[in-house]
Design an enzyme around this catalytic site. Sequence first.
Site, PDB file in Angstrom:
ATOM      1  N   ASN A 137       0.805  -1.228   0.000  1.00  0.00           N
ATOM      2  CA  ASN A 137       0.000   0.000   0.000  1.00  0.00           C
ATOM      3  C   ASN A 137       0.836   1.276   0.000  1.00  0.00           C
ATOM      4  OD1 ASN A 137      -2.418   1.803   0.919  1.00  0.00           O
ATOM      5  ND2 ASN A 137      -0.894   2.013   2.564  1.00  0.00           N
TER       6      ASN A 137
ATOM      7  N   SER B 112      -3.743   2.861  -8.744  1.00  0.00           N
ATOM      8  CA  SER B 112      -4.523   4.098  -8.856  1.00  0.00           C
ATOM      9  C   SER B 112      -5.193   4.088 -10.224  1.00  0.00           C
ATOM     10  CB  SER B 112      -3.585   5.304  -8.765  1.00  0.00           C
ATOM     11  OG  SER B 112      -4.185   6.452  -9.332  1.00  0.00           O
TER      12      SER B 112
ATOM     13  N   TYR C 261       3.972   9.489 -11.136  1.00  0.00           N
ATOM     14  CA  TYR C 261       2.981   8.731 -10.353  1.00  0.00           C
ATOM     15  C   TYR C 261       2.202   7.791 -11.278  1.00  0.00           C
ATOM     16  CZ  TYR C 261      -0.822   7.848  -7.035  1.00  0.00           C
ATOM     17  OH  TYR C 261      -1.740   7.254  -6.197  1.00  0.00           O
TER      18      TYR C 261
ATOM     19  N   ALA D 140       3.079   6.637 -14.215  1.00  0.00           N
ATOM     20  CA  ALA D 140       3.966   5.580 -14.722  1.00  0.00           C
ATOM     21  C   ALA D 140       4.205   4.517 -13.653  1.00  0.00           C
ATOM     22  CB  ALA D 140       5.298   6.189 -15.169  1.00  0.00           C
ATOM     23  N   SER D 141       4.392   4.974 -12.410  1.00  0.00           N
ATOM     24  CA  SER D 141       4.635   3.991 -11.339  1.00  0.00           C
ATOM     25  C   SER D 141       3.416   3.097 -11.152  1.00  0.00           C
ATOM     26  CB  SER D 141       5.002   4.692 -10.028  1.00  0.00           C
ATOM     27  OG  SER D 141       3.883   5.368  -9.472  1.00  0.00           O
ATOM     28  N   LYS D 142       2.215   3.677 -11.233  1.00  0.00           N
ATOM     29  CA  LYS D 142       1.007   2.878 -11.005  1.00  0.00           C
ATOM     30  C   LYS D 142       0.675   2.018 -12.233  1.00  0.00           C
ATOM     31  CE  LYS D 142       0.159   4.299  -6.785  1.00  0.00           C
ATOM     32  NZ  LYS D 142       0.263   3.382  -5.621  1.00  0.00           N
TER      33      LYS D 142
ATOM     34  N   ILE E 269      -9.473   9.209  -2.788  1.00  0.00           N
ATOM     35  CA  ILE E 269      -9.824   8.784  -1.427  1.00  0.00           C
ATOM     36  C   ILE E 269      -9.404   9.916  -0.481  1.00  0.00           C
ATOM     37  CG2 ILE E 269      -9.495   6.994   0.338  1.00  0.00           C
ATOM     38  CD1 ILE E 269     -10.752   5.850  -2.248  1.00  0.00           C
TER      39      ILE E 269
HETATM   40  P1  NAD Z   1      -1.115   8.688   2.664  1.00  0.00           P
HETATM   41  O1  NAD Z   1      -0.142   9.706   2.211  1.00  0.00           O
HETATM   42  O2  NAD Z   1      -2.194   9.084   3.600  1.00  0.00           O
HETATM   43  O3  NAD Z   1      -0.356   7.434   3.279  1.00  0.00           O
HETATM   44  C1  NAD Z   1       0.740   6.857   2.613  1.00  0.00           C
HETATM   45  C2  NAD Z   1       1.395   5.843   3.525  1.00  0.00           C
HETATM   46  O4  NAD Z   1       2.531   5.314   2.850  1.00  0.00           O
HETATM   47  C3  NAD Z   1       1.878   6.468   4.818  1.00  0.00           C
HETATM   48  O5  NAD Z   1       1.688   5.530   5.860  1.00  0.00           O
HETATM   49  C4  NAD Z   1       3.366   6.671   4.563  1.00  0.00           C
HETATM   50  O6  NAD Z   1       4.142   6.662   5.742  1.00  0.00           O
HETATM   51  C5  NAD Z   1       3.658   5.443   3.727  1.00  0.00           C
HETATM   52  N1  NAD Z   1       4.883   5.552   2.959  1.00  0.00           N
HETATM   53  C6  NAD Z   1       5.240   6.522   2.088  1.00  0.00           C
HETATM   54  N2  NAD Z   1       6.466   6.265   1.596  1.00  0.00           N
HETATM   55  C7  NAD Z   1       6.874   5.114   2.171  1.00  0.00           C
HETATM   56  C8  NAD Z   1       8.059   4.330   2.080  1.00  0.00           C
HETATM   57  N3  NAD Z   1       9.054   4.676   1.281  1.00  0.00           N
HETATM   58  N4  NAD Z   1       8.146   3.209   2.835  1.00  0.00           N
HETATM   59  C9  NAD Z   1       7.147   2.840   3.659  1.00  0.00           C
HETATM   60  N5  NAD Z   1       6.008   3.524   3.781  1.00  0.00           N
HETATM   61  C10 NAD Z   1       5.881   4.653   3.045  1.00  0.00           C
HETATM   62  O7  NAD Z   1      -1.719   8.101   1.313  1.00  0.00           O
HETATM   63  P2  NAD Z   1      -2.984   7.176   1.009  1.00  0.00           P
HETATM   64  O8  NAD Z   1      -3.942   8.016   0.296  1.00  0.00           O
HETATM   65  O9  NAD Z   1      -3.406   6.395   2.202  1.00  0.00           O
HETATM   66  O10 NAD Z   1      -2.309   6.218  -0.074  1.00  0.00           O
HETATM   67  C11 NAD Z   1      -2.140   4.823   0.100  1.00  0.00           C
HETATM   68  C12 NAD Z   1      -1.991   4.195  -1.269  1.00  0.00           C
HETATM   69  O11 NAD Z   1      -3.168   4.462  -2.029  1.00  0.00           O
HETATM   70  C13 NAD Z   1      -0.827   4.755  -2.084  1.00  0.00           C
HETATM   71  O12 NAD Z   1      -0.198   3.716  -2.790  1.00  0.00           O
HETATM   72  C14 NAD Z   1      -1.515   5.702  -3.057  1.00  0.00           C
HETATM   73  O13 NAD Z   1      -0.774   5.886  -4.235  1.00  0.00           O
HETATM   74  C15 NAD Z   1      -2.812   4.973  -3.295  1.00  0.00           C
HETATM   75  N6  NAD Z   1      -3.877   5.838  -3.810  1.00  0.00           N
HETATM   76  C16 NAD Z   1      -4.386   6.858  -3.065  1.00  0.00           C
HETATM   77  C17 NAD Z   1      -5.379   7.659  -3.603  1.00  0.00           C
HETATM   78  C18 NAD Z   1      -5.993   8.790  -2.846  1.00  0.00           C
HETATM   79  O14 NAD Z   1      -6.764   9.569  -3.438  1.00  0.00           O
HETATM   80  N7  NAD Z   1      -5.712   8.965  -1.553  1.00  0.00           N
HETATM   81  C19 NAD Z   1      -5.853   7.420  -4.898  1.00  0.00           C
HETATM   82  C20 NAD Z   1      -5.302   6.370  -5.623  1.00  0.00           C
HETATM   83  C21 NAD Z   1      -4.320   5.576  -5.068  1.00  0.00           C
END
Ligand code: NAD
Length: 237
Positions: A82, A134, A147, A149-151, A180
């Site tokens: 995640n 994503s 972002y 490209a990574s996803k 989210i």
């Molecule tokens: P967030 O920023 O609230 O939380 C991200 C989490 O990842 C945090 O716990 C942070 O400490 C951890 N993290 C970051 N870099 C890290 C690393 N190098 N090693 C270990 N942990 C690390 O974000 P979120 O919205 O909860 O996102 C979670 C996942 O969902 C991500 O992969 C994000 O790309 C994906 N996502 C989020 C959304 C959104 O709208 N929030 C949309 C699509 C995808």
Amino acid sequence: MDSKEIGRIPPVCLITGASRGIGRAVAERFGKEGYELILISHREIKDLSGLPGRHCAGDAGDFNFMKSVFDEIDTLDVLINNAGVAYYGLLQDMEPEDWDRVIRTNLTALFNSCKLAIPKMLKKHAGKIINVSSVWGSAGASMECAYSASKGGVDTFTKALAKELAPSNIQVNAVAPGVIDTDMNAHLSPEEREMLISSIPAGRMGTPEEAAELIYTLSRAANYLTGQIVSLDGGWI
Ligand code: NAD
């Protein structure tokens, strides 16, 4: 895979990026089901306070750190990749180190944890790997090239690894959220937030709990379900 199904030994779930947002909601969801949790937070152990399980602080993109975590694990039932970071800006203004950070956190971290998890799952001839992608992984977003490209990499990694591991009864799927309501979107001004919401047919952002529920559901899904990218976007993309 709950404790009732395998006697008194609780199933084990490892979650990266569990300190907040979607990862924290996932930790709470699996914790409620009696899983033994191994939770990874990027910065400090205290960020994981209030959550059950073993807490580890470090970079999921760092192979040696992840190896030190997996060296302490005997068995693993569910792996949830995640951890993720966003970067918003024009590609021409992006620094190489920002590119590296996004790819390392969002994609290399999957290589690290999957490489280390697979031998433990092979021993049981079972396991579920769920990656958090994503909608931008397939659609691509302006100002979010790295972002996206990574996803996109997460999506094809998921499909490829699913094929590789299906004969070993290990399923690999991904969830692809839209927007989210987490800290990842905290940079939005109230006006930007409203504009974004008005473009989502459901008329709101998703909640971390909704994402956690989908991830939990995938972890319980039929073993014939593998290699899928499941969107959670309120009808957005
Ligand atoms: P967030 O920023 O609230 O939380 C991200 C989490 O990842 C945090 O716990 C942070 O400490 C951890 N993290 C970051 N870099 C890290 C690393 N190098 N090693 C270990 N942990 C690390 O974000 P979120 O919205 O909860 O996102 C979670 C996942 O969902 C991500 O992969 C994000 O790309 C994906 N996502 C989020 C959304 C959104 O709208 N929030 C949309 C699509 C995808």
